[in-house]
Design an enzyme around this catalytic site. Sequence first.
Site, PDB file in Angstrom:
ATOM      1  CD  GLU A 130      -2.859  -1.244   2.328  1.00 29.82           C
ATOM      2  OE1 GLU A 130      -4.084  -1.352   2.136  1.00 29.82           O
ATOM      3  OE2 GLU A 130      -2.340  -1.260   3.465  1.00 29.82           O
TER       4      GLU A 130
HETATM    5  C1  ACM Z   1      -1.881  -5.448   4.082  1.00 28.82           C
HETATM    6  O1  ACM Z   1      -2.934  -5.947   4.505  1.00 28.82           O
HETATM    7  N1  ACM Z   1      -1.835  -4.167   3.765  1.00 28.82           N
HETATM    8  C2  ACM Z   1      -0.680  -6.230   3.925  1.00 28.82           C
END
Ligand code: ACM
Length: 540
Positions: free
Chosen positions: A346
């Site tokens: 992310e």
């Molecule tokens: C995640 O759940 N951002 C690895």
Amino acid sequence: MRPHHRPTPRVTRLLGSLLLVAAAGTFVAGAAPTPEVAAEEAARKARPLGEVVPAPASVAPGGSPYRITRDTRIRVGASQEVRRIGEYAAKVLRPSTGYPLPVTASGGQDGIRLRLAKGAFGAEGYRLDSGAKGVTITAAKPAGLFHGVQTLRQLLPAAVEKDSVQPGPWLIAGGTVKDSPRYGWRGAMLDVSRHFFTVDQVKRYVDQLALYKVNKLHLHLSDDQGWRIAVDSWPRLATHGGSTQVGGGPGGFYTKADYKEIVRYAASRYLEVVPEIDMPGHTNAALASYAELNCDGVAPPLYTGTDVGFSSLCVSKDVTYDFVDDVIRELAALTPGRYLHIGGDEAHSTSHEDYVTFMARVQPVVAKYGKTVVGWHQLTGATPAKGAVAQYWGLDGTSAEEKERVAAAARNGTGIVLSPADRIYLDMKYTADTPLGLDWAGLVEVERSYDWDPGNYLPGVPASAVRGVEAPLWTETITKSDDIEYMAFPRLAGAAELGWSPAATHDWDTYKVRLAAQGPRWEALGIDYYRSPQVPWPAR
Ligand code: ACM
């Protein structure tokens, strides 16, 4: 709490006889039985050999059970490490049996015997032989003996887990279990950043993981909301970056001594700690602690919300790599395990070009300090280092293109650990009514969580690239051990079975019966679990 179903009757063939008995328990009253009848009665009272989670690789019931008595000894031979495992077993068994159960180096064929011996057991496998005289666990390595002790524990009645004297009898069904794991990576991740958990809370979880033969404890040590590990060269990471958490509580961090104690305790239960410093995104706690890490030189405030994707280390600044080198060096020095997880998920505030640049500079730092890179599967969007491991956390709806990027990396040598979010993210709600957790990956009931095969889950990934399975628990909504337990149990047991048991044993209808038998064990251990209506729990 939802109503639960009546227990499903279980039938088991014992002693090669035609006698079919309900394993839920029978009792016989009347005059003194002959020895043969007494032996049969005892065998009937024993829990079925193999009614264990994770399912053992091979189970051959037969012969008389072993009964633990006041005279039972735990025979460990000369090895100090085996003695420690014997003491661990004694600590489990003494309070509930009320027996002294001395741990002794003296030889003998009777009692509970833990033996190291050469044989085709592998690094973690074991063999358990049970008969009238005793129970012998044999393994090539101490880890195998420890896993065998977990099997022994589960073969005893659930009341063995209680901390006060219980009536027994303490029977272990006769026969042989031969067991070794399908995968070398059987992990659980705890996010100690969104909410901080103390050393004692982590140890409690470690003990629960050990019962299911989990062998990796992945600690998510940094995120936007908190930096949880002391770093001497950058002290404000912990003192400032660790000073809050989601919702604005006091947060906390592990001193180096705390972290070493977690590592030591986990190792004593044969779990390897995999520490994660999430980069280049998920870094607000670090950016808030040191203005120079920000491209604009301005430290943002600490963050106590639950958004993701808004923070990034400054990829173009040299000081960023000084910071990364210092953090990885200090963390690697504290970590005897092979792996260091650098996150990489992310990174929505890092350009793709910057992400690739960052990973190209940071992965060699991990190697420089003697560790193997682990990253979330977005790492495959850069160039994973040779030998790196990518942790896949996608879901059914993840694009074919993203899945293929992971598969291509796997075909190119990157190891894959499977943590599909819509299967084994332990923070997903079970149902819309689950009071804790999130639902962005969907609602994940116990059957859905268990019923998939790591060996062919991701199209195009060679089975040989799959290193194993890991169940992450993110803690936006999780604040105490009861919360951890309610979300982990029963799903953690399923993840552990997917990591340990041969694919040939995979079957929801038989699994749910073995799982149901864990309920009373969790109650005896004080574990608060979700009584899923999909599982035929015994009435309580
Ligand atoms: C995640 O759940 N951002 C690895």
